[in-house]
Design an enzyme around this catalytic site. Structure first.
Site, PDB file in Angstrom:
ATOM      1  N   LYS A   8      18.787  40.198  -0.699  1.00 54.99           N
ATOM      2  CA  LYS A   8      17.938  39.333  -1.528  1.00 54.99           C
ATOM      3  C   LYS A   8      16.460  39.591  -1.262  1.00 54.99           C
ATOM      4  O   LYS A   8      16.052  39.735  -0.115  1.00 54.99           O
ATOM      5  CB  LYS A   8      18.259  37.876  -1.225  1.00 54.99           C
ATOM      6  N   ASP A  59       0.820  -1.224   0.000  1.00 51.42           N
ATOM      7  CA  ASP A  59       0.000   0.000   0.000  1.00 51.42           C
ATOM      8  C   ASP A  59       0.849   1.267   0.000  1.00 51.42           C
ATOM      9  O   ASP A  59       0.325   2.382   0.070  1.00 51.42           O
ATOM     10  CB  ASP A  59      -0.953   0.008   1.203  1.00 51.42           C
ATOM     11  N   GLY A  60       2.169   1.103  -0.052  1.00 46.08           N
ATOM     12  CA  GLY A  60       3.051   2.269  -0.132  1.00 46.08           C
ATOM     13  C   GLY A  60       3.682   2.655   1.191  1.00 46.08           C
ATOM     14  O   GLY A  60       4.619   3.456   1.221  1.00 46.08           O
ATOM     15  N   GLU A  61       3.174   2.094   2.287  1.00 44.98           N
ATOM     16  CA  GLU A  61       3.748   2.474   3.592  1.00 44.98           C
ATOM     17  C   GLU A  61       5.157   1.914   3.753  1.00 44.98           C
ATOM     18  O   GLU A  61       5.486   0.836   3.255  1.00 44.98           O
ATOM     19  CB  GLU A  61       2.839   1.965   4.726  1.00 44.98           C
ATOM     20  N   HIS A 101      18.511  26.485   9.357  1.00 45.69           N
ATOM     21  CA  HIS A 101      18.344  27.793   8.698  1.00 45.69           C
ATOM     22  C   HIS A 101      18.193  28.901   9.731  1.00 45.69           C
ATOM     23  O   HIS A 101      18.785  29.964   9.601  1.00 45.69           O
ATOM     24  CB  HIS A 101      17.137  27.727   7.759  1.00 45.69           C
ATOM     25  N   ASP A 134      22.555  36.604   0.882  1.00 41.96           N
ATOM     26  CA  ASP A 134      21.637  37.438   1.667  1.00 41.96           C
ATOM     27  C   ASP A 134      22.237  37.633   3.051  1.00 41.96           C
ATOM     28  O   ASP A 134      23.189  36.948   3.443  1.00 41.96           O
ATOM     29  CB  ASP A 134      20.224  36.848   1.739  1.00 41.96           C
ATOM     30  N   ASP A 143      26.291  29.826   1.351  1.00 40.11           N
ATOM     31  CA  ASP A 143      24.921  29.893   1.868  1.00 40.11           C
ATOM     32  C   ASP A 143      24.679  28.675   2.755  1.00 40.11           C
ATOM     33  O   ASP A 143      25.483  27.728   2.745  1.00 40.11           O
ATOM     34  CB  ASP A 143      23.927  29.909   0.696  1.00 40.11           C
ATOM     35  N   ARG A 172      13.053  25.367   7.182  1.00 39.58           N
ATOM     36  CA  ARG A 172      12.895  26.756   6.721  1.00 39.58           C
ATOM     37  C   ARG A 172      11.473  27.271   6.946  1.00 39.58           C
ATOM     38  O   ARG A 172      11.243  28.467   6.875  1.00 39.58           O
ATOM     39  CB  ARG A 172      13.289  26.864   5.241  1.00 39.58           C
ATOM     40  N   GLN A 173      10.533  26.374   7.221  1.00 33.14           N
ATOM     41  CA  GLN A 173       9.159  26.815   7.544  1.00 33.14           C
ATOM     42  C   GLN A 173       9.088  27.006   9.055  1.00 33.14           C
ATOM     43  O   GLN A 173       8.430  26.245   9.767  1.00 33.14           O
ATOM     44  CB  GLN A 173       8.153  25.777   7.064  1.00 33.14           C
TER      45      GLN A 173
HETATM   46  C1  R5P Z   1      17.240  31.435   2.308  1.00 33.32           C
HETATM   47  O1  R5P Z   1      17.222  32.380   3.080  1.00 33.32           O
HETATM   48  C2  R5P Z   1      18.342  30.415   2.310  1.00 33.32           C
HETATM   49  O2  R5P Z   1      19.447  30.877   3.029  1.00 33.32           O
HETATM   50  C3  R5P Z   1      18.777  30.041   0.910  1.00 33.32           C
HETATM   51  O3  R5P Z   1      19.350  31.167   0.281  1.00 33.32           O
HETATM   52  C4  R5P Z   1      17.640  29.544   0.073  1.00 33.32           C
HETATM   53  O4  R5P Z   1      16.780  28.738   0.812  1.00 33.32           O
HETATM   54  C5  R5P Z   1      18.147  28.816  -1.134  1.00 33.32           C
HETATM   55  O5  R5P Z   1      17.073  28.369  -1.907  1.00 33.32           O
HETATM   56  P1  R5P Z   1      17.164  28.344  -3.485  1.00 33.32           P
HETATM   57  O6  R5P Z   1      18.381  27.548  -3.854  1.00 33.32           O
HETATM   58  O7  R5P Z   1      15.901  27.647  -3.897  1.00 33.32           O
HETATM   59  O8  R5P Z   1      17.210  29.741  -3.966  1.00 33.32           O
END
Ligand code: R5P
Length: 285
Positions: free
Chosen positions: A184, A33-35, A122, A160, A210, A89-90
């Site tokens: 950014k 069933d995919g589990e 993050h 950023d 990053d 990141r959420q």
């Molecule tokens: C965002 O603030 C993170 O530091 C990364 O810059 C970002 O998540 C990278 O995502 P993507 O490669 O999709 O631009």
């Protein structure tokens, strides 16, 4: 005993060697069933260190199953290493009615563990979503290792402001260079706009750093801005080389010298291991 999720097998093996711990044999299966089923048939230790990057929803389930399986097999202590924390990141409800997904997954993971170790989340605040609180390892220094020794007047640049600390750590580990960051603006999941800074880059080698490369949109924009300014060589580095969709080829075709990441996510770009930094953190618990 080290217990590896399917996403972190190379890192788990390196960690086992570094910590001189045995590596459990883990069996992965899927029901009709995919589990999923992740099992540890021969597990026999009091202490389990489960190592699993949650790069997908399946990887999240696998991690929860492994935590439960080692307890069932008799482990009295379970440590959970999440080299890359998916959904990290959420970390806020960005719109009314949205979940704080990082908190939701942290709560689920917390129920099966005595301690959590993760690597360069993050936002460090996600550690507070775990109970017990998680330890965040900073492995950014390792990104200096694969860089050539002959960088010309290097600039360590983050695309950023949020990642400038990582650029600074890589510069310090490299031993020379200037630090800078771009501004950014994100318009969507795949569209970003980069406003350059005043730092002169003409003829200079730039290391763009990053925390994560996901779709590669951020890095592509940064590389394009640098190209317009007559930059020398460009190296792209990150902690978590997620490199979704065509991100690798997108960056490679933009003319970068190399793409380096760690093994928190096991990819072709995983040039350095976070195992020594994670081992140090585990030994300090
Ligand atoms: C965002 O603030 C993170 O530091 C990364 O810059 C970002 O998540 C990278 O995502 P993507 O490669 O999709 O631009």
């Amino acid at each position: 005993m080290i217990v590896s999720g399917s996403t972190s097998q190379a890192l788990a093996a390196t960690l086992a060697t570094t910590l001189e711990q045995p590596l459990a044999s883990v069996e992965f299966d899927r029901f009709p069933d995919g589990e999923l089923l992740a099992a540890v048939p021969d597990f026999g230790a009091d202490r389990a260190i489960v190592v699993a990057s949650t790069t997908s929803s399946d990887a999240h389930i696998e991690l929860l199953q492994l935590q439960d399986a080692v307890r069932e097999a008799g482990a009295s202590e379970v440590l959970t290493v999440i080299p890359y924390l998916g959904y990290g990141r959420q970390d806020a409800a960005f719109e009314s009615g949205h979940p704080i997904s990082a908190r939701a997954v942290a709560r689920a993971i917390s129920t099966g563990t005595d301690q959590v170790v993760t690597v360069n989340p993050h936002e460090p605040l996600v550690c507070e979503f775990f109970e017990p609180e998680a330890v965040a390892v900073d492995a950014a220094f390792a990104l200096a290792e694969p860089l050539p020794a002959d960088l010309e007047q290097p600039v360590f640049l983050s695309p950023d402001a949020g990642a400038v600390g990582i650029a600074e750590t890589v510069r310090d580990a490299y031993g020379a260079g200037e630090i800078d960051y771009f501004e950014k603006t994100r318009h969507s999941g795949t569209e970003v706009e980069i406003a350059p800074s005043d730092v002169p880059v003409a003829g200079r080698d730039v290391v763009v750093t990053d925390d994560i490369i996901a779709t590669g949109s951020t890095m592509s924009e940064a590389i394009s801005v640098l190209g317009e300014r007559g930059v020398g060589r460009v190296y792209v580095t990150c902690i978590h080389p997620l490199l979704a969709r065509s991100a690798y080829t997108r960056l490679a075709s933009a003319g970068v010298e190399a793409i380096y990441g760690t093994d928190t996510i096991e990819r072709a770009a995983s040039a350095v291991s976070v195992a020594p930094a994670v081992a140090d953190a585990l030994e300090e618990l």
